[in-house]
Motif scaffolding. Structure first.
Motif, mmCIF file in Angstrom:
data_model
loop_
_atom_site.group_PDB
_atom_site.id
_atom_site.type_symbol
_atom_site.label_atom_id
_atom_site.label_comp_id
_atom_site.label_asym_id
_atom_site.label_seq_id
_atom_site.Cartn_x
_atom_site.Cartn_y
_atom_site.Cartn_z
ATOM 1 N N GLU A 98 -81.020 -25.049 -3.189
ATOM 2 C CA GLU A 98 -79.840 -24.757 -2.369
ATOM 3 C C GLU A 98 -80.058 -23.508 -1.507
ATOM 4 O OE1 GLU A 98 -76.472 -26.824 -5.257
ATOM 5 O OE2 GLU A 98 -77.020 -24.732 -5.586
ATOM 6 N N PHE A 155 -65.384 -29.966 -8.417
ATOM 7 C CA PHE A 155 -66.219 -29.904 -7.208
ATOM 8 C C PHE A 155 -65.668 -30.740 -6.062
ATOM 9 C CE2 PHE A 155 -69.143 -28.791 -10.677
ATOM 10 C CZ PHE A 155 -69.464 -27.518 -10.246
ATOM 11 N N PRO A 169 -70.576 -24.621 -23.643
ATOM 12 C CA PRO A 169 -71.013 -25.958 -23.249
ATOM 13 C C PRO A 169 -70.151 -26.614 -22.175
ATOM 14 C CG PRO A 169 -70.015 -26.001 -25.440
ATOM 15 C CD PRO A 169 -70.095 -24.560 -25.026
ATOM 16 N N GLN A 170 -68.926 -26.143 -21.970
ATOM 17 C CA GLN A 170 -68.090 -26.784 -20.959
ATOM 18 C C GLN A 170 -68.746 -26.733 -19.593
ATOM 19 O OE1 GLN A 170 -67.105 -24.671 -23.123
ATOM 20 N NE2 GLN A 170 -65.159 -25.232 -24.065
ATOM 21 N N ILE A 171 -68.489 -27.786 -18.801
ATOM 22 C CA ILE A 171 -69.085 -27.834 -17.477
ATOM 23 C C ILE A 171 -68.548 -26.680 -16.635
ATOM 24 C CG2 ILE A 171 -69.508 -29.295 -15.483
ATOM 25 C CD1 ILE A 171 -70.392 -30.542 -18.154
ATOM 26 N N ARG A 172 -67.262 -26.492 -16.691
ATOM 27 C CA ARG A 172 -66.630 -25.417 -15.939
ATOM 28 C C ARG A 172 -65.471 -24.896 -16.761
ATOM 29 N NH1 ARG A 172 -66.536 -24.166 -9.837
ATOM 30 N NH2 ARG A 172 -68.721 -23.627 -9.778
ATOM 31 N N GLY A 173 -65.166 -23.636 -16.589
ATOM 32 C CA GLY A 173 -63.929 -23.144 -17.160
ATOM 33 C C GLY A 173 -64.040 -22.797 -18.631
ATOM 34 N N SER A 192 -81.852 -26.022 -9.301
ATOM 35 C CA SER A 192 -81.032 -26.445 -8.161
ATOM 36 C C SER A 192 -80.766 -25.305 -7.180
ATOM 37 C CB SER A 192 -79.682 -26.990 -8.636
ATOM 38 O OG SER A 192 -79.851 -28.003 -9.580
ATOM 39 N N TYR A 251 -72.484 -34.969 -7.748
ATOM 40 C CA TYR A 251 -73.205 -34.622 -8.971
ATOM 41 C C TYR A 251 -72.413 -33.512 -9.632
ATOM 42 C CZ TYR A 251 -77.491 -36.790 -7.052
ATOM 43 O OH TYR A 251 -78.428 -37.643 -6.533
ATOM 44 N N LYS A 279 -65.166 -32.639 -29.171
ATOM 45 C CA LYS A 279 -64.280 -32.273 -28.070
ATOM 46 C C LYS A 279 -65.096 -32.379 -26.779
ATOM 47 C CE LYS A 279 -61.544 -28.250 -26.607
ATOM 48 N NZ LYS A 279 -62.390 -27.711 -25.543
ATOM 49 N N CYS A 335 -72.122 -35.268 -16.282
ATOM 50 C CA CYS A 335 -70.864 -35.010 -16.997
ATOM 51 C C CYS A 335 -70.389 -36.311 -17.628
ATOM 52 C CB CYS A 335 -69.786 -34.540 -16.031
ATOM 53 S SG CYS A 335 -70.143 -32.987 -15.223
ATOM 54 N N MET A 391 -72.504 -32.460 -12.970
ATOM 55 C CA MET A 391 -73.264 -31.675 -13.952
ATOM 56 C C MET A 391 -74.137 -30.589 -13.320
ATOM 57 S SD MET A 391 -73.862 -31.266 -17.080
ATOM 58 C CE MET A 391 -73.970 -32.441 -18.399
ATOM 59 N N THR A 392 -74.705 -30.879 -12.175
ATOM 60 C CA THR A 392 -75.588 -29.885 -11.547
ATOM 61 C C THR A 392 -74.839 -29.036 -10.528
ATOM 62 O OG1 THR A 392 -76.324 -31.660 -10.108
ATOM 63 C CG2 THR A 392 -77.766 -31.094 -11.950
ATOM 64 N N LYS A 393 -73.504 -29.048 -10.632
ATOM 65 C CA LYS A 393 -72.663 -28.119 -9.871
ATOM 66 C C LYS A 393 -72.467 -28.500 -8.417
ATOM 67 C CE LYS A 393 -72.819 -25.235 -13.544
ATOM 68 N NZ LYS A 393 -72.023 -25.933 -14.574
ATOM 69 N N ARG A 426 -71.932 -37.898 -20.724
ATOM 70 C CA ARG A 426 -71.628 -37.322 -22.032
ATOM 71 C C ARG A 426 -70.721 -38.243 -22.844
ATOM 72 N NH1 ARG A 426 -72.896 -31.932 -24.025
ATOM 73 N NH2 ARG A 426 -74.106 -30.953 -22.389
ATOM 74 N N PRO A 463 -81.627 -32.290 -7.342
ATOM 75 C CA PRO A 463 -81.092 -31.175 -8.127
ATOM 76 C C PRO A 463 -81.410 -31.296 -9.607
ATOM 77 C CG PRO A 463 -79.334 -32.297 -6.867
ATOM 78 C CD PRO A 463 -80.572 -33.106 -6.724
ATOM 79 N N ILE A 464 -81.665 -30.191 -10.221
ATOM 80 C CA ILE A 464 -81.815 -30.139 -11.680
ATOM 81 C C ILE A 464 -81.667 -28.692 -12.118
ATOM 82 C CG2 ILE A 464 -84.350 -29.969 -11.609
ATOM 83 C CD1 ILE A 464 -84.373 -31.712 -14.201
ATOM 84 N N THR A 465 -80.938 -28.502 -13.177
ATOM 85 C CA THR A 465 -80.769 -27.182 -13.769
ATOM 86 C C THR A 465 -82.080 -26.792 -14.429
ATOM 87 O OG1 THR A 465 -78.493 -27.793 -14.252
ATOM 88 C CG2 THR A 465 -79.362 -25.856 -15.408
ATOM 89 N N CYS A 510 -64.131 -30.653 -17.744
ATOM 90 C CA CYS A 510 -63.133 -29.729 -17.205
ATOM 91 C C CYS A 510 -61.745 -30.330 -17.379
ATOM 92 C CB CYS A 510 -63.339 -29.494 -15.710
ATOM 93 S SG CYS A 510 -65.011 -29.068 -15.254
ATOM 94 N N VAL A 568 -66.747 -31.873 -23.232
ATOM 95 C CA VAL A 568 -67.057 -30.646 -22.485
ATOM 96 C C VAL A 568 -66.442 -30.694 -21.089
ATOM 97 C CG1 VAL A 568 -69.246 -30.251 -23.682
ATOM 98 C CG2 VAL A 568 -69.222 -31.611 -21.596
#
Ligand SMILES: Cc1ncc(C[n+]2csc(CCOP(=O)(O)OP(=O)(O)O)c2C)c(N)n1
Ligand SMILES: Cc1ncc(C[n+]2csc(CCOP(=O)(O)OP(=O)(O)O)c2C)c(N)n1
Ligand code: SF4
Ligand code: SF4
Ligand SMILES: [Mg+2]
Ligand SMILES: [Mg+2]
Lengths: 578, 278, 278, 578
Positions: free
Chosen positions: D241, B211, D47-51, D237, B131, B20, B58, B133-135, B61, D232-234, B24, B22
């Motif tokens: 910012e 975003f 794991p979802q990006i958002r939500g 980031s 970007y 499934k 994103c 994935m990095t928000k 993936r 940026p990188i998790t 949004c 990931v």
């Protein structure tokens, strides 16, 4: 000239750009081969890109030699332009000899100070009288006479090498050679000295003539490499250049990449496609590859990187040698990323170690870094044909078409069968994200642990056999070293033994994973250990401390490049232990 | 049913994996996935002879959501990975997909060099001008005055790249633009791109509702190019420049020599070893 | 003499360092050095207010042969280094110079992004269509059939980049081409480039007699562009495409907003620390 | 509920995307601050990006806490959608409590198994009756009542936070809060339990509320950073910012770069220009920076890199924590490249360590890598205002205009005065090639040695003072650790002391250069050492072995992420030493 060196002579030929010192040196080494000798040659250049001064540093011996000697017996200067640049590389002794052209002017102070004997031969003038005659060919003649080489062989060699350039050049070269070979000044000087004991003629079997880069190339294709990606960098470029046509001959290919980030990723892509693949680079390039090497580790894609070390840090001294990328090779990947690091010990070992690395990377589905250095890579040797046997190593474990195929299956060995694109019903997605056995991304602690353990276990539990180190001699004193310092340590070991010491020389070939039990076994009765390496920060020493326990009295001989460590330095350190 | 017939019978769904996404809800990337699987089913390619390579983001993936061979590599290096694969395995159909950040920021060098090299593969940039994935930071295609990222609070102040233009100058031999609001159109473009011999580049406008919610308005701006495919680079350059970046269709196609390293013929080791002996 | 007058009195020689270049006799790079020092002397810039940044390669050695501030960085990253310097020190005149390999192969990403970013600096690619420093491999500007490198023994088989075209598409606001056979012409171009507000790109055709001896014939092919400077990107693109890459002169100039990060005004730490307290 | 936790409660709020568990958690932590408590909060996402589903993991205490506790006292589930995703992160005990909405359906097996007491509160239904009321505000009310928080403060907070959203939202939130706060089921359940001993009210002084990334940002600008370059990188980031507008406020700037190769080189360029500069990244980005970090070392240009560690190898587990970039930070540069590596120990220490690192990099003209991790970086704490004092550190030594200026002059300290562009008559060329004192490229052995020694000496001979480690307690048992495991080890130390053990907790802040004498001094009377780290391959342990000697009985507690090491694990290891 020191009589103990009679059958083992070190000589240097220097000259300014275009004077032909390197050509003369190469021919001399070839002649040595034809005269049942063995030998080795390094080249040294000034800072100019091309056309600057150059020195051929040669050692010729009746036994196979694997490293340069402590000092030089003879320096032949075609001229003195900037020759002092080489002074620190060409250590003379008071009993050494200089052959120089009187027309070249005063001998540089650096050489004069020693009070060395000088024979003046007007090489330029002699060449001038000969159509297409060049002073370097006169020099070749002089040296060939000095070494007692056969002039017929020399003639044949000249024909062979210059043949394509036509009659005039070949004839001029032959004549200039003869002028040197028969030059009365040299003939007389030679006669005034004890004739070199030719001793036992060298092994008359097949001789191999190659440099370390070529050795690695051969090992790589023997191991099965059929794809390479390349970004040039000194001193690894000629390994890549050697590979390019040969891979093509073998049905493979080499692609020139836009940078090292591309080359390592191309290697991973090709290997994912089922083709054993490699690249070669040096420190700065390896630095750019570490991120992707981590990907190869995590995605369990075999990949081989030959890293030819040069002086560092940063751009450093690109044309000179140092053993200073050990840290990066062992520890340079982010995250817990178990992989393989191997170090080639000498020229012949470049072949063995690279082949072994390829086979291991394939069997263990991981990254293997092979470390060599400029010392090995760009010097040529003339040695007996290298023979070796590698332990049985399974080939890459290929998955057969299966439903429910799990790329990252937890197996006993830790090696998960790998499906190659084209295999029906076993499609999967390779991933650098942590994943489940099927390859699905996962952040679960259990999956992470399982995969970390698997990737570690497949390496830790593998039986690497006896090739983890090369061990010579027995004794309570051990010299522990790696890489190109190994040949130096071996020569030091031989000298120490000749002087009545009992010395064991242990050169580690397999650096990662470490072999603590095996080394402990070897050190059982050892009371003194000398750790030898060419690094200012003692990288090897710290590496050893991290992975091995030492009970013996342990000391270090560590110093930076660019000058290679000499056998004498090691001998001295052991003899003056106290 | 023989094997060939069986393969032709694969549906788009057969090209999807069980995972499934990931993504949004509302993310354009779903439509790219649909378009790829449709195109592959339409072309009747066997799953195992296709490889989909991606980077990180994103969009990247996507590899895991198909049922072909895939490699989810590191950020920005998908094209290099794919080029190695294609060099070694010329028999495979190689697709590459990823984000505008992955392909044009960190991966910019591989992008221009892949265009230049002209290997036979298809590259899809799933362009959301951010970007994801990095928000939510600005990418090389973000407008200079987009000020919703804390990293560039007054906007980047920098002119965005026009990916199609860059691809053209760098040497891509097939250039198209599609929109996720029209997945069938995108699928058709992909069929042509995959069929093209050489490096084909497809920019897929793929909104990021999270975003860049304003991109949900794209559907009102997107239109088809009103010209035929050009094979003339100067003309194509003009068309790209004159456009607002929102016209879709195949812009340029001009076959030129494809880079294929090696001959594949193995002449054996013999002569190589003998070089070493003197 | 007051200080200003003193500075104006600097000669090209004053802009040279005491180091003897390592370049081969006949290398085009000597003429680039001469042109730079001439341009700087002509413009009357104080040495200490100029910085010359380079990467790695024969050409990149140039930094050390001038008497301005310099940084001989790592391979391919000169533009990034220079961008940081210019961002932090907007007052300096920043020049960047290096090879075609340095700038278009490993450094390709920084090249296109520097063009796009349009900081006020001047970038000179000393183009010899080869990697000189590493002894003669093909670069991104090498013709596909040049087969003198052992790394690509049949030639690369890949179409070269046209650096001016790439710069234009990527967003450079000043584009010119010079030739080392005409160092005065090159110096004039450099004066204009340095004077330009924004990112100016100068491709200097600089033969490598050692690895590309055939380039000694360039002097017979090089000619001046017969058109005025264009400020129209479409027109400039056409001109670059139509040309054989051997015409010299300023091709394109079109000032657009220069990227200058920050305001330089320090409003103090106070409010920042108080964010942490609740 | 376990009475020993009464003044130290750990609770989790989970819910599916949009349910507002994180908002409720944040408000609860703020309320804790207003109720004289301290606390900490981590967020965890699916794991979802958002939500996707989200969990707020909170610890509230009457004393300042720096790490999460072993297990959770209370789990409030707004719903059960995918809540089992968090099961491994939310360890419940049999005496823990679950508050759940009966409308949400069955409790997942993972939680049910424990036989935990469950209070069912119809949060959804309660909220439904209120205009603009949301279940997460009901939950906030329930939990506030449970914790004995003041409802007036809560009202004020709601007004403050939701004020901008208008009357309806604010009113609805307040009403929902009250519905929860006064919900009879909870009131009754609370009364049935021993009232929490409020104990000593917490320190009423100023509280700081921040995450580790913000702490590093503050330390950086306190240290003088005025330029940053960013990719940026998790999870780095948000540090970048955070910096961007603040650097601008301070007259500096941040530039978003095209990649990490650019960002680190921009930093070096800006620093060459005289402006203290930094970047922040995580493992994969750091890997791309090592080549240029070597340039900064060789050219002696100050540069600071904050590396926020995440799960590895490769892309690994980007949103979770692990202490696995130590190897790369310490050893990841090619060549002999001495530099600084520091690790922040807790949230407050992020400020100190980063400021210290900036000052050291400037004083020593080298690279300083600051290691933090996702644990520190993305969790927030509510702690007393951090106060610290740094030792005197000289500013960057700037060269005054001089003729014959030598950029790489050999000085006693090893630090060569640096000319800043703009300085007349001191122009020079910074170089990554080895060089003479004046900066001229050189391959001479003597120049290489002199510069290697200088670059090493300036670091080795510098007096780093007492900040090399943070040491708590005395005793024959030592816990030796680093980074975010330090706070856990300290809490374990406190518990062990409370149980009668004498324990010393040593957390290394300065990792490179190593401080072997100082640590040896601290370990003089220590007979047992436990090395604690969050790494599968024991990177810290191997690092310690490489640089320090241990005579005591030394063991390790090393395991990978993503779950943080708990105080209980350490306590158990020490208590069951045997
Ligand atoms: C070397 C490296 N640097 C940075 C990152 C962090 N990172 C992950 S995805 C991404 C950008 C994503 O943008 P894009 O490629 O446009 O994809 P999207 O998420 O928008 O689909 C970044 C910067 C990383 N994973 N690796
Ligand atoms: C990371 C890295 N990769 C490779 C090299 C080796 N290298 C040095 S210069 C160079 C290319 C030089 O070509 P170019 O930039 O065109 O300069 P030229 O010598 O032709 O003037 C290369 C590949 C290096 N120094 N660093
Ligand atoms: S953040 Fe944007 S690009 Fe990423 S999945 Fe969500 S909608 Fe798509
Ligand atoms: S190799 Fe070529 S580019 Fe390099 S210095 Fe010599 S002539 Fe110039
Ligand atoms: Mg994007
Ligand atoms: Mg070049």
């Amino acid at each position: 000239m020191n009589s103990e060196h009679i059958c083992d002579i070190s000589l240097a030929i220097t000259g300014s750009g275009g004077a032909g010192s390197i050509t003369a040196g190469e021919l001399l080494l070839s002649l040595a081969g034809k005269n049942s000798c063995f030998g080795m040659m390094r080249r040294s250049f000034g800072p100019q890109i091309r056309g600057g001064e150059a020195a051929a540093l040669i050692r010729i011996s009746h036994r196979a030699v694997e490293c340069m000697n402590d000092s030089f017996d003879l320096l032949l200067a075609l001229d003195w332009n900037n020759a002092d640049r080489f002074a620190e590389e060409i250590a003379l002794r008071p009993d050494s000899l200089i052959i120089a052209d009187p027309a070249a002017g005063d001998i540089p102070e650096a050489f004069q100070e020693l009070g060395v004997e000088i024979i003046e031969v007007p090489m330029k003038a002699l060449a001038k009288d000969i159509t297409a005659g060049r002073p370097n060919m006169v020099a070749l003649g002089l040296l060939s006479h000095w070494l007692g080489f056969c002039s017929d062989e020399a003639g044949k060699l000249i024909d062979q090498v210059f043949g394509r350039k036509g009659e005039e050049v070949t004839g001029g070269s032959r004549a200039a050679f003869t002028a040197g070979f028969t030059e009365p000044l040299i003939v007389a000087a030679r006669e005034a000295r004890p004739r070199p004991e030719r001793g036992d003629p060298g092994n008359r079997g097949t001789r191999w003539h190659f440099n370390g880069n070529q050795g690695c190339g051969l090992g790589a294709i023997r191991g099965g490499i059929r794809f390479a990606a390349a970004y040039p960098i000194t001193p690894a470029s000629d390994l890549l250049e050697w590979l390019s046509p040969r891979l093509e001959q073998l049905g493979g290919s080499l692609v020139q990449a836009e940078d090292e980030l591309a080359s390592i990723n191309m290697v991973i892509g090709a290997s994912f496609g089922g083709v054993p693949s490699m690249t070669a680079t040096s420190g700065p390039g390896l630095a750019l590859m570490t991120e992707a090497m981590g990907l190869a580790v995590a995605s369990e894609t075999p990949a081989v990187v030959v890293n030819v070390m040069r002086g560092g840090p940063s751009t450093g001294i690109p044309t000179k040698s140092e053993q200073v990328d050990l840290n990066m090779a062992v520890y340079g990947l982010h995250g817990d990323a178990p992989h393989l690091v191997l170090g080639a010990l000498d020229h012949a070992d470049c072949i063995l170690t690279t082949e072994w690395a390829v086979r291991l990377a394939e069997a263990l589905q991981t990254v293997a870094i092979v470390l060599t250095d400029q010392n090995l890579a760009q010097s040529t040797v003339l040695i007996p044909e290298p023979k070796y046997e590698l332990p049985e190593i399974p080939a890459r474990v290929i998955a057969q078409p299966t439903d429910g195929y799990q790329r990252y299956e937890i197996t006993d060995s830790g090696v998960s069968p790998m499906a190659i694109p084209g295999t029906a019903s076993s499609t999967y997605v390779a991933d650098g994200l942590e994943h489940t056995e099927s390859g699905k991304p996962s952040t679960a602690a259990a999956d992470h642990l399982a995969q970390l353990e698997k990737r570690s276990r497949k390496i830790q539990s593998f039986d690497f056999g006896g090739h983890w180190a090369d061990i010579r001699g027995v004794g309570q004193t051990a010299i522990l070293t790696w890489g190109s310092s190994s040949a130096v340590a071996r020569e030091a070991g031989a000298r120490l033994r000749a002087a009545g010491h009992e010395v064991k020389v242990i050169a580690l070939r397999l650096l990662l994973p470490a072999s603590p039990e095996k080394l402990a076994g070897e050190l059982e009765n050892v009371s003194r250990i000398l750790i030898v390496e060419q690094s200012h920060s003692k990288q090897f020493h710290h590496y050893l401390r991290a992975f091995y326990d030492f009970e013996a009295d342990t000391r270090t001989l560590a110093r930076p490049g660019p000058l290679p460590i000499t056998p004498a330095e090691i001998v001295e350190k052991i003899e003056n232990w106290s | 049913m023989d094997q060939a017939a069986q393969q032709i019978a694969l549906t788009p769904k057969d090209f999807k994996s069980a995972l499934k996404p990931v993504w949004c809800p509302g993310c354009g990337d779903f439509a790219v996935l649909n378009a790829i699987t449709k195109a592959l089913a339409f072309m009747g390619l066997p799953r195992e002879e296709v490889a989909l390579i991606s980077g990180i983001g994103c969009s990247s993936r996507i590899a895991a959501y198909t049922s072909v061979y895939g490699f989810h590599g590191v950020h920005g290096r998908a094209l290099a990975l794919a080029s190695g694969l294609k060099a070694a395995r010329g028999d495979l159909t190689v697709l590459v997909a990823g984000g505008d950040g992955d392909g044009l920021s960190i991966g910019g060098n591989h992008f221009i060099h892949a265009c230049r090299r002209n290997m036979d593969m298809t590259y899809i940039i799933m362009d959301n001008e951010v970007y994801g994935m990095t928000k939510g930071q600005a990418s090389p295609t973000t407008a200079p005055d987009w000020a919703d990222s804390k990293l560039t609070p007054h906007g980047t102040g920098i002119r965005p790249f026009q990916p199609a233009g860059l691809a053209l100058t760098a040497g891509a031999s097939f250039i198209a633009r599609g929109f996720t609001g029209d997945p069938n159109g995108l699928a058709k473009i992909l069929v042509a791109a995959i069929g093209h011999k050489g490096f084909s580049f497809v920019q897929a406008l793929s909104p990021c509702p999270t975003f860049r919610p304003e991109q949900m308005l794209w559907k009102h701006h997107v239109k088809a190019f009103d010209q035929e495919i050009s094979s003339n680079p100067v003309e194509a350059a003009q068309r790209i420049q004159a456009d607002d970046g929102m016209s879709t269709g195949i812009i340029y196609q001009n076959e030129r020599p494809v880079f294929r390293p090696g001959t594949g013929v193995d002449n054996g080791m013999g002569s190589i070893e003998s070089e070493f002996t003197i």
